[in-house]
Design an enzyme around this catalytic site. Structure first.
Site, mmCIF file in Angstrom:
data_model
loop_
_atom_site.group_PDB
_atom_site.id
_atom_site.type_symbol
_atom_site.label_atom_id
_atom_site.label_comp_id
_atom_site.label_asym_id
_atom_site.label_seq_id
_atom_site.Cartn_x
_atom_site.Cartn_y
_atom_site.Cartn_z
ATOM 1 N N ASP A 1 -14.457 -5.861 17.717
ATOM 2 C CA ASP A 1 -15.425 -6.134 18.764
ATOM 3 C C ASP A 1 -16.782 -5.578 18.331
ATOM 4 O O ASP A 1 -16.949 -5.124 17.191
ATOM 5 C CB ASP A 1 -14.968 -5.555 20.104
ATOM 6 C CG ASP A 1 -14.901 -4.029 20.116
ATOM 7 O OD1 ASP A 1 -15.176 -3.387 19.061
ATOM 8 O OD2 ASP A 1 -14.580 -3.462 21.177
ATOM 9 N N TYR B 1 -9.587 -12.222 21.415
ATOM 10 C CA TYR B 1 -9.743 -10.766 21.539
ATOM 11 C C TYR B 1 -8.759 -10.193 22.561
ATOM 12 O O TYR B 1 -8.057 -9.216 22.290
ATOM 13 C CB TYR B 1 -11.173 -10.396 21.931
ATOM 14 C CG TYR B 1 -11.321 -8.910 22.185
ATOM 15 C CD1 TYR B 1 -11.518 -8.031 21.130
ATOM 16 C CD2 TYR B 1 -11.185 -8.394 23.466
ATOM 17 C CE1 TYR B 1 -11.604 -6.662 21.345
ATOM 18 C CE2 TYR B 1 -11.266 -7.028 23.701
ATOM 19 C CZ TYR B 1 -11.485 -6.172 22.632
ATOM 20 O OH TYR B 1 -11.547 -4.815 22.857
ATOM 21 N N GLU C 1 -7.903 -5.414 30.548
ATOM 22 C CA GLU C 1 -8.724 -6.103 29.548
ATOM 23 C C GLU C 1 -9.645 -7.131 30.200
ATOM 24 O O GLU C 1 -10.817 -7.254 29.823
ATOM 25 C CB GLU C 1 -7.829 -6.774 28.499
ATOM 26 C CG GLU C 1 -7.132 -5.817 27.563
ATOM 27 C CD GLU C 1 -8.116 -5.035 26.696
ATOM 28 O OE1 GLU C 1 -9.181 -5.579 26.355
ATOM 29 O OE2 GLU C 1 -7.807 -3.880 26.368
#
Length: 315
Positions: free
Chosen positions: A149, A131, A46
């Site tokens: 997103d 996020y 990520e």
């Protein structure tokens, strides 16, 4: 936002969910971090993926985990080595490498090397924003909320005409996600935005599972918050499919010979096979129904067949 005001009012959510998950599970891009539930490996992916194309991340991710395979080994590494690795692999923003190592050190010092499982707890880690925390919770522990997103916003804006508002996107995204299924759902909807519903949409080519519900597909308007100008599709198959759906929305049913001129101004004998093929594709997608006649696509049918084959929107 009340149920009556929601963009999802009248939408069969179970059908929408099933269609997306089936599409994703039948065929999707293979990334190695999708084959693991290890939170450390997922956190690395990520952080690396922020503002970096996923195809470029694969080799870097594999090399990183070969160099520092556990959170403890990353925590103990020399900071200069970690930053040098980041730079050598052209991952950009070297501060992300520093924050990733700081998170690893925090995990070993405060959590005994064990990752917390909720988004709120994960967000306490150095450099881990909402996020990333939600993504790790979703893909490692299946405990996340719906991811929102840029790609997901684009999908929801086009498919369900969601207002360009962060709160509206979050409400609709959460309303669509099946409870307790954040791992598969978030992977699936992000895949939809990355493969089928990009800035230039590939609805038919990618077999988008939401075509039958999609506002953009019906109207032909594929603008989005990150796509301020309409992608070019003049004269495309996608445009004509949208026209067929719009025209049939005004009539109970139309013969092919009546439908054709309403779809394109230059419709004529040479266009019959093209229209039958277009209608056949729409029928296969569950968008229209051939209610009379025996529609053939061999190009040899005569005017009588075009008069008897009638088409209407799928109920």
């Amino acid at each position: 936002m009340s149920d009556e005001e929601s963009p999802l009012s009248g939408v069969d959510r179970d059908a929408v969910r099933a269609a997306l998950v089936e599409w994703y599970e039948s065929d999707h891009r293979e990334f190695p971090w999708r084959r693991t539930t290890d939170p450390y490996s997922i956190l690395v992916s990520e952080v690396m993926s922020q503002q970096t194309q996923l195809g470029r991340v694969v080799d870097a991710w594999e090399d990183f985990l070969e160099e520092w395979p556990t959170v403890e080994e990353l925590a103990a590494a020399d900071r200069a080595d970690v930053v040098r690795f980041w730079s050598d692999h052209s991952l950009g923003y070297n501060n992300r490498a520093k924050y990733l190592q700081e998170a690893a050190r925090q995990l070993t010092a405060e959590y005994d090397g064990t990752f917390p499982e909720s988004p709120a707890e994960l967000e306490e880690l150095m450099g881990v924003g909402p996020y990333t925390a939600n993504a790790v919770a979703s893909f490692a522990f299946n405990t996340g909320e719906a991811v929102v997103d840029t790609n997901v916003k684009r999908v929801l804006y086009r498919a369900f005409a969601v207002a360009d508002d962060d709160g509206a996107f979050e409400t609709v995204a959460q309303g669509l996600m099946p409870a307790g299924e954040s791992r598969v759902w978030n992977n699936a909807i992000m895949e939809l935005g990355g493969v089928a519903c990009g800035k230039t949409p590939r609805c038919d080519e990618a077999g988008c599972p939401w075509r039958r519900w999609c506002h953009a597909y019906e109207t032909g308007d594929f603008t989005a918050p990150d796509v301020p100008e309409q992608p070019s599709f003049e004269g495309s198959r996608r445009q004509f499919r949208g026209r067929v759906v719009r025209v049939l929305g005004e009539y109970d049913a139309l013969a092919l010979s009546e439908l054709g001129p309403r779809v394109r101004v230059d419709y004529g004998p040479d266009s019959r096979a093209w229209l039958r093929d277009l209608v056949s594709d729409l029928a296969d997608d569950g968008l229209v129904e051939v209610v009379d006649g025996d529609d053939r696509s061999d190009g040899d049918a005569d005017d009588d067949e075009d008069e008897t084959v009638r088409v209407r929107l799928q109920a």
